[in-house]
Design a protein around this motif. Structure first.
Motif, mmCIF file in Angstrom:
data_model
loop_
_atom_site.group_PDB
_atom_site.id
_atom_site.type_symbol
_atom_site.label_atom_id
_atom_site.label_comp_id
_atom_site.label_asym_id
_atom_site.label_seq_id
_atom_site.Cartn_x
_atom_site.Cartn_y
_atom_site.Cartn_z
ATOM 1 N N MET A 227 0.839 -1.158 0.000
ATOM 2 C CA MET A 227 0.000 0.000 0.000
ATOM 3 C C MET A 227 0.889 1.228 0.000
ATOM 4 O O MET A 227 1.933 1.253 0.633
ATOM 5 N N HIS A 228 0.466 2.244 -0.734
ATOM 6 C CA HIS A 228 1.179 3.508 -0.708
ATOM 7 C C HIS A 228 0.171 4.653 -0.695
ATOM 8 O O HIS A 228 -0.930 4.531 -1.213
ATOM 9 N N ILE A 229 0.560 5.729 -0.026
ATOM 10 C CA ILE A 229 -0.257 6.936 0.031
ATOM 11 C C ILE A 229 0.679 8.099 -0.250
ATOM 12 O O ILE A 229 1.733 8.222 0.376
ATOM 13 N N ARG A 230 0.296 8.938 -1.199
ATOM 14 C CA ARG A 230 1.101 10.117 -1.475
ATOM 15 C C ARG A 230 0.177 11.310 -1.642
ATOM 16 O O ARG A 230 -0.975 11.168 -2.034
ATOM 17 N N GLY A 231 0.692 12.468 -1.326
ATOM 18 C CA GLY A 231 -0.096 13.681 -1.446
ATOM 19 C C GLY A 231 0.103 14.564 -0.235
ATOM 20 O O GLY A 231 1.110 14.472 0.468
ATOM 21 N N ASP A 232 -0.875 15.420 0.009
ATOM 22 C CA ASP A 232 -0.769 16.366 1.119
ATOM 23 C C ASP A 232 -2.044 16.318 1.957
ATOM 24 O O ASP A 232 -2.817 15.385 1.856
ATOM 25 N N GLY B 294 -2.447 0.307 -4.095
ATOM 26 C CA GLY B 294 -2.109 -1.016 -3.564
ATOM 27 C C GLY B 294 -3.303 -1.644 -2.878
ATOM 28 O O GLY B 294 -4.433 -1.509 -3.318
ATOM 29 N N ARG B 295 -3.033 -2.312 -1.761
ATOM 30 C CA ARG B 295 -4.079 -2.991 -0.998
ATOM 31 C C ARG B 295 -4.253 -2.310 0.350
ATOM 32 O O ARG B 295 -3.286 -2.159 1.093
ATOM 33 N N LEU B 296 -5.477 -1.943 0.652
ATOM 34 C CA LEU B 296 -5.800 -1.377 1.958
ATOM 35 C C LEU B 296 -6.488 -2.494 2.737
ATOM 36 O O LEU B 296 -7.671 -2.765 2.569
ATOM 37 N N GLU C 217 -5.702 4.173 -7.844
ATOM 38 C CA GLU C 217 -4.601 3.211 -7.816
ATOM 39 C C GLU C 217 -4.814 2.102 -6.783
ATOM 40 O O GLU C 217 -3.940 1.260 -6.588
ATOM 41 N N LEU C 218 -5.971 2.104 -6.132
ATOM 42 C CA LEU C 218 -6.252 1.098 -5.109
ATOM 43 C C LEU C 218 -6.663 -0.211 -5.775
ATOM 44 O O LEU C 218 -7.580 -0.244 -6.593
ATOM 45 N N ASP C 219 -5.946 -1.284 -5.442
ATOM 46 C CA ASP C 219 -6.236 -2.599 -6.014
ATOM 47 C C ASP C 219 -7.390 -3.286 -5.293
ATOM 48 O O ASP C 219 -8.233 -3.929 -5.915
ATOM 49 N N SER C 220 -7.411 -3.178 -3.969
ATOM 50 C CA SER C 220 -8.467 -3.824 -3.191
ATOM 51 C C SER C 220 -8.465 -3.277 -1.774
ATOM 52 O O SER C 220 -7.508 -2.665 -1.326
ATOM 53 N N TRP C 221 -9.581 -3.529 -1.090
ATOM 54 C CA TRP C 221 -9.675 -3.249 0.337
ATOM 55 C C TRP C 221 -10.511 -4.333 0.969
ATOM 56 O O TRP C 221 -11.339 -4.958 0.316
ATOM 57 N N LEU D 263 -11.917 -0.813 4.834
ATOM 58 C CA LEU D 263 -13.144 -0.027 4.798
ATOM 59 C C LEU D 263 -13.388 0.644 6.151
ATOM 60 O O LEU D 263 -13.842 1.792 6.215
ATOM 61 N N GLY D 264 -13.025 -0.051 7.220
ATOM 62 C CA GLY D 264 -13.122 0.536 8.561
ATOM 63 C C GLY D 264 -12.206 1.734 8.721
ATOM 64 O O GLY D 264 -12.562 2.724 9.378
ATOM 65 N N VAL D 265 -11.020 1.678 8.118
ATOM 66 C CA VAL D 265 -10.101 2.812 8.157
ATOM 67 C C VAL D 265 -10.741 4.016 7.463
ATOM 68 O O VAL D 265 -10.717 5.134 7.982
ATOM 69 N N ILE D 266 -11.343 3.783 6.291
ATOM 70 C CA ILE D 266 -12.008 4.859 5.548
ATOM 71 C C ILE D 266 -13.127 5.473 6.392
ATOM 72 O O ILE D 266 -13.262 6.699 6.479
ATOM 73 N N MET D 267 -13.924 4.631 7.036
ATOM 74 C CA MET D 267 -15.015 5.146 7.867
ATOM 75 C C MET D 267 -14.485 5.916 9.074
ATOM 76 O O MET D 267 -15.053 6.932 9.465
ATOM 77 N N GLY D 268 -13.388 5.444 9.657
ATOM 78 C CA GLY D 268 -12.779 6.171 10.773
ATOM 79 C C GLY D 268 -12.277 7.537 10.350
ATOM 80 O O GLY D 268 -12.431 8.527 11.083
ATOM 81 N N VAL D 269 -11.689 7.610 9.175
ATOM 82 C CA VAL D 269 -11.209 8.890 8.653
ATOM 83 C C VAL D 269 -12.404 9.804 8.368
ATOM 84 O O VAL D 269 -12.366 11.002 8.639
#
Length: 107
Positions: free
Chosen positions: A1-6, A14-16, A45-49, A54-60
């Protein structure tokens, strides 16, 4: 998994999943805490989660709301759109451009 940006726009690739969730959570929470306005997550660019991802996304999403921000998902791959529809999370999360008709259940 990779995250880039600001703190305004991030590309997640990648895979979350359960293995990458802790690192992703740290990066995404920092982006929420350090910025203002919408936080856009580009998922092109996300291949799968998995459920953990999905819980991480909801937490964010919840953290952004508490900080007076909005989490916006951009370029959600079709298979992940179907999962958002199946879990009804497409009704809660802001999705740029909405959900494709193919992902919606047939009446």
């Amino acid at each position: 998994m990779h995250i880039r940006g600001d703190h305004a726009e991030l590309v997640v690739g990648g895979r979350l999943d359960v293995r990458s969730a802790a690192d992703a959570r740290t990066v995404l929470h920092s982006a929420v805490d350090d910025g203002v306005g919408d936080l856009v997550l580009d998922l092109s660019e996300l291949d799968s989660w998995d459920a953990t991802g999905l819980g991480v996304i909801m937490g964010v999403h919840r953290r952004a709301g508490r900080c007076g921000r909005r989490l916006v998902l951009r370029a959600v791959p079709p298979q992940m759109q179907r999962l958002l529809v199946a879990t009804r999370l497409h009704r809660i999360l802001a999705i740029e451009g909405g959900i494709a008709a193919e992902a919606l259940p047939r009446a």
